[in-house]
Design a protein around this motif. Structure first.
Motif, PDB file in Angstrom:
ATOM      1  N   GLY A   1      -9.555   3.659  10.567  1.00  0.00           N
ATOM      2  CA  GLY A   1      -9.117   2.354  10.101  1.00  0.00           C
ATOM      3  C   GLY A   1      -9.042   1.312  11.198  1.00  0.00           C
ATOM      4  O   GLY A   1      -9.661   0.257  11.114  1.00  0.00           O
TER       5      GLY A   1
ATOM      6  N   TYR B   1      -8.983   0.718  -6.343  1.00  0.00           N
ATOM      7  CA  TYR B   1     -10.167   0.999  -5.531  1.00  0.00           C
ATOM      8  C   TYR B   1     -11.385   1.237  -6.412  1.00  0.00           C
ATOM      9  O   TYR B   1     -12.508   0.896  -6.057  1.00  0.00           O
TER      10      TYR B   1
ATOM     11  N   THR C   1     -14.222  -2.798  -2.819  1.00  0.00           N
ATOM     12  CA  THR C   1     -13.976  -2.104  -1.544  1.00  0.00           C
ATOM     13  C   THR C   1     -14.979  -2.562  -0.476  1.00  0.00           C
ATOM     14  O   THR C   1     -15.840  -1.803  -0.019  1.00  0.00           O
TER      15      THR C   1
ATOM     16  N   GLU D   1       0.821  -1.200   0.000  1.00  0.00           N
ATOM     17  CA  GLU D   1       0.000   0.000   0.000  1.00  0.00           C
ATOM     18  C   GLU D   1       0.855   1.249   0.000  1.00  0.00           C
ATOM     19  O   GLU D   1       1.860   1.340   0.719  1.00  0.00           O
TER      20      GLU D   1
ATOM     21  N   ASP E   1     -14.534  -0.552   3.024  1.00  0.00           N
ATOM     22  CA  ASP E   1     -14.899   0.861   2.927  1.00  0.00           C
ATOM     23  C   ASP E   1     -16.416   1.016   2.935  1.00  0.00           C
ATOM     24  O   ASP E   1     -16.961   1.902   3.603  1.00  0.00           O
TER      25      ASP E   1
ATOM     26  N   THR F   1      -6.152   1.355   5.353  1.00  0.00           N
ATOM     27  CA  THR F   1      -6.958   1.358   4.142  1.00  0.00           C
ATOM     28  C   THR F   1      -7.677   0.017   3.997  1.00  0.00           C
ATOM     29  O   THR F   1      -7.329  -0.975   4.649  1.00  0.00           O
TER      30      THR F   1
ATOM     31  N   ARG G   1     -12.443   9.762   0.033  1.00  0.00           N
ATOM     32  CA  ARG G   1     -12.622   8.419  -0.496  1.00  0.00           C
ATOM     33  C   ARG G   1     -14.062   7.935  -0.268  1.00  0.00           C
ATOM     34  O   ARG G   1     -14.993   8.556  -0.743  1.00  0.00           O
TER      35      ARG G   1
END
Length: 603
Positions: free
Chosen positions: A421, A220, A460, A188, A463, A433, A313
Motif C-alpha cells: 500500500g 470494491y 478500484t 475503512e 488496485d 487499501t 483481492r
C-alpha cells in the motif's frame, strides 16, 4: 542477444537509449518510467499537437548488448471513435463504473486510461527485451487505451455477464463522509464487528448500521455503496475529533481527504517501484544457481518462467495474471480449502466471475502458511521458481520467515516481488487499501473537476493501476536479474500508482496553477436514449449544442457534421461484447464468463 555474463547494471535499463513520440498523455508517462528504470532521458522524435487526434505513440528502447525494441500505443482502433482520453473512458465503460456512485456516467478528470496505457507500453518493452535476452526473439509490442480501459473494468464486465446478480445493490451512494466541522473523510474496515462498534460509538441507528455493512463491504465489487442516509446524517452531527475517537476504540480507521497541494508539499519524488539486488553491491553470477534457460520461442516472452503468487483481492492477482498472459506459468498459493473468493457472487458455472477475471488459467496449490511444515513446502516451491509475488499485510512475510532474505537463501536467483500500500513512505499512514490511498494522496481531488466536492472513485482505480505497476516492477526485476545474474527484491505500491496517476496535477501545483480541471470537464451529454462523450478538445463546442431530444446515433451524426469528435457512452457493461468498437476484444471463457483479450499484441 544480450549477454548477461558481461553486463553489470545497477538499474534494469542502464546504458540504454530511448526515443519517445506520440500523445502527450501517454508519452510523458512512458518517458518518465523508462528514465526512472535507468535509460537515458528520452529523445523526442517528433512533436505532436496537443491535444492529439487519434495519435499513435512510438517508443524505442535499446543499447549496450540489446538491439533496439520498438513499441506502439494508440487510443483505439481506426474508425471506432476512440480518439482521446474522454472517448476511451466513455467507450470502455470506465465512465459508467466511475459514475455509479452518483447515478449517471461521469468522466474521470485524471487521464486514467492513458496512464494505464503508458504502463502497459513499458511492460511490453521490458517483456520484449527479456525475450531478446532469453533467446526467444525480439517482437514489437502494441497496446492502446481501448485495451487498457477494458482491462480496468474487466472485473465489472465479468460480473455484468455472470449467471446471477451482484452480492449488493448497484445504486447511487457511498463515501466520503462529512464531519460536523465540514471535513471530508474516508472510513475503512474489513471487520463487521469494527464497523458496528464504530457506528455504535456515534449512536447511529442499529437498523442503519446493519443495512449499511453489506453495501460498504462490497463497494470494491460494485463501485457504489448505497447505505442508509442516516449514516451520513450521524457523521454530520459529530466533530472530526469525536469521529476519530470512535475509530480508535472500534478498530476502524478514518482518513481525512488530502488535497493535491498537500500531497505536493510532502512528496519525496521516489520512483513508483524499488529494486534491491540480493547480496548487496556484488553482481557476479552465483555458482550452482544458473539462470533458467529459455525454451524454444512458442509462447510469450516469459514462456518457461514460473511465478508463485500469494495474492488477495486485486493488486497482486492482477499483476500475476498479466505475467501469465505474457507466457509465464502462474501458481497461486491458496489457503486450505481454496481461495474463499472463488465463491464470491456473482458466479459463472459456480465460480466467481470477478475471481475468474483475475485468476483464470492459473494453477493452484493449497498451503497453510500458519503451519511450519507448509511454510517449508512454500520455500521448496520458491527454490525452483523465478518469481515470488505477494501482497500480504506489512511485516507478515518476515514474521512467517518468508521474506526476501529467507527465500533468497534457497534461491539466490529469485525475483521477490511485494505489491503493498504505502511502501513505508508515509509516516502514520492508515490501512493501505485503494480508497484510503486515494483519500490520503489527493486522488479524490484529481478525479473530480473544479467545483465538485473531492471524492475518491469507488471504481478500484489504484488496485488496478497498482497491479499494473506490480507487473512492470517484476518485468524490470527479471531484466535486471538477466543482466546481473543475481536475484532481486522489487517493491511496488498503491502510493506509487497514485503518484503516477496524479503526476500531471501535481506538476500544475508546482507551477502555481489550479491542479484541478475546469468545471464540467469530461461531463457526458444526455441524448434521448443514452449519453455521448465528446473528445476533450471538442467538448466546449459540443456542449453548446442541444442533443437531448436526439437519439444517440443522430446526436453523434450532428457532432460529426460540425467536425466534432465524440462517441457513445457505454452504460451497460453486459452489452460490451456486442459493441462493434471492440470486435474480437471480448470473449467467453470456459466457465462462460466474459473475458477481455490480452492488453498487448506482439508483432
Amino acid at each position: 542477444m544480450a549477454s548477461p555474463a558481461t553486463t553489470a547494471a545497477l538499474r534494469p535499463l542502464d546504458a540504454m537509449d530511448t526515443t519517445v513520440s506520440g500523445p502527450a498523455e501517454i508519452a510523458t508517462v512512458v518517458a518518465a518510467h523508462l528514465h526512472l528504470l535507468g535509460a537515458r532521458p528520452a529523445r523526442t522524435a517528433e512533436a505532436e499537437p496537443t491535444p492529439p487526434r487519434a495519435g499513435t505513440g512510438r517508443f524505442t528502447v535499446g543499447g549496450g548488448d540489446f538491439a533496439p525494441v520498438d513499441a506502439t500505443a494508440a487510443w483505439g482502433a481506426p474508425g471506432t471513435g476512440v480518439a482521446d482520453e474522454a472517448t476511451a473512458q466513455a467507450a470502455t465503460g470506465v465512465m459508467a463504473v466511475h459514475g455509479r456512485r452518483d447515478g449517471a456516467p461521469a468522466g474521470l478528470a485524471a487521464d486514467y486510461t492513458a496512464t494505464a496505457t503508458a504502463v502497459l507500453t513499458v511492460q511490453g518493452l521490458l517483456a520484449a527485451l527479456l525475450g531478446q535476452a532469453r533467446g526467444t526473439g525480439t517482437r514489437r509490442p502494441h497496446t492502446g487505451a481501448d485495451r487498457a480501459g477494458l482491462l480496468a473494468v474487466s472485473q465489472y464486465l465479468a460480473a455484468a455477464g455472470a449467471d446471477e446478480g451482484e452480492a449488493a445493490d448497484i445504486a447511487p451512494g457511498g463515501p466520503p463522509f462529512t464531519s460536523a466541522d465540514g471535513v471530508l473523510f474516508e472510513l475503512e474496515t474489513l471487520d463487521p464487528g469494527a464497523w458496528a462498534a464504530f457506528w455504535r460509538a456515534l449512536d447511529a441507528p442499529a437498523a442503519a448500521v446493519r443495512a449499511g455493512w453489506r453495501p460498504f463491504q462490497f463497494r470494491y465489487a460494485t463501485a457504489c455503496a448505497p447505505f442508509p442516509a442516516a449514516l451520513h446524517e450521524v457523521t454530520r452531527r459529530r466533530t472530526l475529533a469525536v469521529i476519530r475517537r470512535a475509530a480508535e476504540t472500534s478498530g476502524a480507521e478514518v482518513c481525512v481527504l488530502r488535497t493535491l497541494a498537500e500531497r505536493y508539499a510532502e512528496a519525496d519524488g521516489a520512483p513508483p517501484w524499488s529494486f534491491r539486488p540480493f547480496g548487496g553491491e556484488a553482481f557476479a553470477r552465483t555458482p550452482g544457481h544458473p539462470l533458467p534457460a529459455a525454451p524454444p520461442a512458442a509462447g510469450g516472452p516469459l514462456s518457461g518462467l514460473t511465478v508463485l503468487e500469494a495474492g488477495r483481492r486485486i493488486q497482486a492477482p492482477l499483476a500475476a495474471h498479466l505475467l501469465g498472459l505474457l507466457g509465464a506459468e502462474v501458481v497461486r498459493i491458496e489457503p486450505p480449502g481454496g481461495d474463499p473468493l472463488r465463491g464470491m457472487p456473482p458466479t459463472c458455472s459456480g465460480v466467481s466471475a470477478r475471481w475468474l477475471a483475475l485468476n483464470r488459467g492459473k494453477q493452484a496449490v493449497e498451503i497453510d502458511i500458519k503451519s511450519a511444515a507448509d511454510r517449508g513446502r512454500l520455500r521448496d516451491l520458491a527454490a525452483t521458481a523465478d518469481v515470488f509475488l505477494h501482497n500480504w499485510a506489512p511485516g507478515k512475510a518476515a514474521e512467517l520467515g518468508l521474506d526476501a532474505e529467507d527465500l533468497a537463501r534457497a534461491n539466490p536467483a529469485l525475483v521477490y516481488a511485494y505489491t503493498g500500500g504505502w511502501a513505508d513512505r508515509i509516516e502514520g499512514a492508515p490501512m493501505g487499501t485503494d480508497f484510503m490511498v486515494q483519500a490520503r494522496t489527493g486522488v479524490g481531488e484529481a478525479v473530480r473537476p473544479d467545483g465538485e466536492p473531492p471524492a475518491p472513485s469507488l471504481m478500484t482505480l489504484l488496485d488496478v493501476l497498482g497491479g499494473l505497476h506490480g507487473t512492470e516492477a517484476v518485468l524490470a526485476g527479471l531484466l535486471l536479474r538477466t543482466r546481473t545474474g543475481r536475484g532481486v527484491r522489487v517493491d511496488s505500491s498503491l502510493l506509487g500508482a497514485a503518484d503516477t496517476l496524479t503526476a500531471a496535477a501535481l506538476a500544475r501545483v508546482g507551477r502555481g496553477q489550479n491542479p484541478r480541471r475546469a468545471a464540467g470537464f469530461r461531463r457526458p451529454l444526455r441524448t434521448a436514449d443514452g449519453w455521448i462523450a465528446p473528445a476533450d478538445a471538442d467538448a466546449p463546442a459540443a456542449a453548446a449544442l442541444d442533443v437531448s431530444a436526439l437519439p444517440t446515433p443522430e446526436a453523434l451524426a450532428l457532432l460529426a457534421g460540425r467536425g466534432l469528435a465524440a462517441t457513445a457512452v457505454t452504460t451497460d457493461l453486459a452489452d460490451l461484447h456486442r459493441d462493434p468498437r471492440f470486435a474480437g476484444s471480448i470473449h467467453r471463457d470456459a466457465h462462460g464468463a466474459p473475458a477481455v483479450t490480452d492488453p498487448w499484441s506482439f508483432a
